[in-house]
Write a protein that holds these residues in place. Structure first.
Motif, PDB file in Angstrom:
ATOM      1  N   PHE A  75       6.128  -0.590   6.726  1.00 18.96           N
ATOM      2  CA  PHE A  75       6.797  -1.889   6.604  1.00 18.96           C
ATOM      3  C   PHE A  75       7.261  -2.401   7.956  1.00 18.96           C
ATOM      4  O   PHE A  75       7.189  -3.600   8.241  1.00 18.96           O
ATOM      5  N   ALA A  76       7.728  -1.473   8.814  1.00 15.47           N
ATOM      6  CA  ALA A  76       8.251  -1.876  10.121  1.00 15.47           C
ATOM      7  C   ALA A  76       7.150  -2.036  11.170  1.00 15.47           C
ATOM      8  O   ALA A  76       7.406  -2.461  12.301  1.00 15.47           O
ATOM      9  N   GLY A  77       5.920  -1.682  10.797  1.00 17.78           N
ATOM     10  CA  GLY A  77       4.820  -1.812  11.739  1.00 17.78           C
ATOM     11  C   GLY A  77       4.804  -0.722  12.780  1.00 17.78           C
ATOM     12  O   GLY A  77       4.188  -0.873  13.833  1.00 17.78           O
ATOM     13  N   GLY A  78       5.473   0.391  12.496  1.00 21.05           N
ATOM     14  CA  GLY A  78       5.500   1.495  13.442  1.00 21.05           C
ATOM     15  C   GLY A  78       4.273   2.378  13.322  1.00 21.05           C
ATOM     16  O   GLY A  78       3.352   2.114  12.558  1.00 21.05           O
ATOM     17  N   LYS A  79       4.268   3.471  14.087  1.00 19.68           N
ATOM     18  CA  LYS A  79       3.157   4.393  14.067  1.00 19.68           C
ATOM     19  C   LYS A  79       3.214   5.221  12.781  1.00 19.68           C
ATOM     20  O   LYS A  79       4.251   5.786  12.445  1.00 19.68           O
ATOM     21  N   VAL A  80       2.092   5.287  12.064  1.00 21.59           N
ATOM     22  CA  VAL A  80       2.045   6.056  10.816  1.00 21.59           C
ATOM     23  C   VAL A  80       1.359   7.393  11.065  1.00 21.59           C
ATOM     24  O   VAL A  80       0.536   7.532  11.970  1.00 21.59           O
ATOM     25  N   ALA A  81       1.732   8.399  10.265  1.00 19.32           N
ATOM     26  CA  ALA A  81       1.226   9.761  10.460  1.00 19.32           C
ATOM     27  C   ALA A  81      -0.203   9.930   9.974  1.00 19.32           C
ATOM     28  O   ALA A  81      -0.898  10.857  10.395  1.00 19.32           O
ATOM     29  N   LEU A  82      -0.644   9.052   9.075  1.00 20.22           N
ATOM     30  CA  LEU A  82      -1.995   9.149   8.526  1.00 20.22           C
ATOM     31  C   LEU A  82      -2.718   7.821   8.715  1.00 20.22           C
ATOM     32  O   LEU A  82      -2.113   6.759   8.610  1.00 20.22           O
ATOM     33  N   ALA A 119       0.855  -1.182   0.000  1.00 24.37           N
ATOM     34  CA  ALA A 119       0.000   0.000   0.000  1.00 24.37           C
ATOM     35  C   ALA A 119       0.891   1.230   0.000  1.00 24.37           C
ATOM     36  O   ALA A 119       1.791   1.351   0.804  1.00 24.37           O
ATOM     37  N   SER A 120       0.622   2.160  -0.928  1.00 24.82           N
ATOM     38  CA  SER A 120       1.415   3.387  -0.995  1.00 24.82           C
ATOM     39  C   SER A 120       0.678   4.507  -0.290  1.00 24.82           C
ATOM     40  O   SER A 120      -0.530   4.610  -0.397  1.00 24.82           O
ATOM     41  N   PHE A 121       1.438   5.343   0.415  1.00 30.07           N
ATOM     42  CA  PHE A 121       0.856   6.433   1.183  1.00 30.07           C
ATOM     43  C   PHE A 121       1.269   7.772   0.608  1.00 30.07           C
ATOM     44  O   PHE A 121       2.419   7.984   0.256  1.00 30.07           O
ATOM     45  N   ALA A 122       0.281   8.713   0.539  1.00 30.92           N
ATOM     46  CA  ALA A 122       0.565  10.032   0.000  1.00 30.92           C
ATOM     47  C   ALA A 122       1.160  10.897   1.096  1.00 30.92           C
ATOM     48  O   ALA A 122       1.018  10.628   2.284  1.00 30.92           O
ATOM     49  N   GLN A 123       1.805  12.011   0.670  1.00 34.77           N
ATOM     50  CA  GLN A 123       2.330  12.971   1.629  1.00 34.77           C
ATOM     51  C   GLN A 123       1.739  14.329   1.344  1.00 34.77           C
ATOM     52  O   GLN A 123       1.287  14.605   0.251  1.00 34.77           O
ATOM     53  N   THR A 124       1.737  15.176   2.382  1.00 36.18           N
ATOM     54  CA  THR A 124       1.095  16.466   2.239  1.00 36.18           C
ATOM     55  C   THR A 124       2.070  17.615   2.134  1.00 36.18           C
ATOM     56  O   THR A 124       1.681  18.723   1.842  1.00 36.18           O
ATOM     57  N   LYS A 125       3.352  17.387   2.389  1.00 43.76           N
ATOM     58  CA  LYS A 125       4.332  18.451   2.298  1.00 43.76           C
ATOM     59  C   LYS A 125       4.718  18.710   0.858  1.00 43.76           C
ATOM     60  O   LYS A 125       4.704  17.809   0.040  1.00 43.76           O
ATOM     61  N   LYS A 126       5.063  19.963   0.529  1.00 44.80           N
ATOM     62  CA  LYS A 126       5.511  20.288  -0.809  1.00 44.80           C
ATOM     63  C   LYS A 126       6.952  19.837  -0.995  1.00 44.80           C
ATOM     64  O   LYS A 126       7.759  19.895  -0.073  1.00 44.80           O
ATOM     65  N   PRO A 127       7.302  19.352  -2.218  1.00 48.15           N
ATOM     66  CA  PRO A 127       8.675  18.918  -2.448  1.00 48.15           C
ATOM     67  C   PRO A 127       9.645  20.077  -2.330  1.00 48.15           C
ATOM     68  O   PRO A 127       9.353  21.200  -2.724  1.00 48.15           O
TER      69      PRO A 127
END
Length: 253
Positions: free
Chosen positions: A82-89, A16-24
């Motif tokens: 992948f590591a099963g950590g806490k995700v921001a979204l 599953a791919s996750f989007a980001q909200t910050k500008k490049p």
């Protein structure tokens, strides 16, 4: 709005791919004397499989129309998931970001393609408009408010379709302005039945003008036909079309 689900499948494994909200972050161009190294150094099988997954994800993302990413944040999201950590979204928030980004990218891509096609097919657009301008001057040709033109070949005295939701049985032949035929129920040896709200706008409007038993000739501007995209290999974008339609029966709703 149509919901997009963005999932990448590689060798039977789902990522599953996750989007980001910050500008490049803009990067300074490299000096000409120091070209960037683009080939990754793969020292182990783990390096190879990691790079394979990364390039596959990147190729899949590119097909959506997205032009760039904040790669650091993309990698962070990949690591967290992948590591099963806490995700921001949350999964829902991530999907909403993906949907919005893909919708915007698709709109930009489609607009650019339409503009390019309009320039490319400008002679065809002009040819169609010139034809319609001259054709409407002919005796017997009538023009509706939408720009649809028609000519009564055989009058009929049967019932007319009462609405666009009616189904009809017709025989027809379709050609381009140069006379090239692209479709014909006559050649197939059998008429076709369909609801009027599931065909091109020129047909939806035009067939409702016809009483059963009649045969009309329609001259359909591209915007009432297949528009800027055309249809298959036989109908180019921005094509003005000519149809001879014989209304055999109104089937009703």
């Amino acid at each position: 709005m149509k919901k997009f689900f963005f999932t990448i499948f590689v060798s039977g494994i789902t990522i599953a791919s996750f989007a980001q909200t910050k500008k490049p972050v803009a990067k300074k161009p490299l000096a000409a004397s120091k070209p960037a190294t683009t080939t990754a150094v793969l020292k182990s099988s783990l390096d190879s499989v990691s790079y394979a997954f990364g390039s596959s994800i990147g190729a899949s993302l590119k097909t959506t129309g997205l032009s760039t990413m904040n790669y650091d944040v993309l990698l962070k999201g990949l690591k967290d998931a992948f590591a099963g950590g806490k995700v921001a979204l949350t999964q829902q928030q991530a999907q909403e970001c993906i949907n919005e980004a893909i919708t915007k990218a698709s709109a930009v891509k489609n607009k650019a393609e339409a503009e390019a096609n309009k320039i490319k097919f400008a002679p065809m657009i002009k040819e169609g408009q010139t034809f319609l301008d001259e054709n409407k001057k002919r005796a017997g040709v009538q023009t509706t408010a939408s720009g649809l033109q028609y000519e009564v070949l055989i009058p009929g005295n049967g019932v007319k379709p009462s609405s666009a939701s009616d189904s009809v049985l017709v025989h027809y032949k379709g050609t381009l302005l140069n006379g090239q035929q692209f479709d014909s129920s006559y050649d197939r040896g059998e008429p076709i039945s369909f609801p009027l709200n599931r065909v091109i706008p020129g047909w939806t409007e035009g067939v409702q003008l016809m009483p059963a038993g009649s045969k009309y000739k329609f001259f359909i501007p591209y915007n009432l036909a297949y528009g800027e995209r055309g249809a298959g290999a036989d109908i180019p974008p921005y094509s003005t079309l000519i149809f001879e339609i014989e209304l055999l029966k109104v089937n009703g709703k």
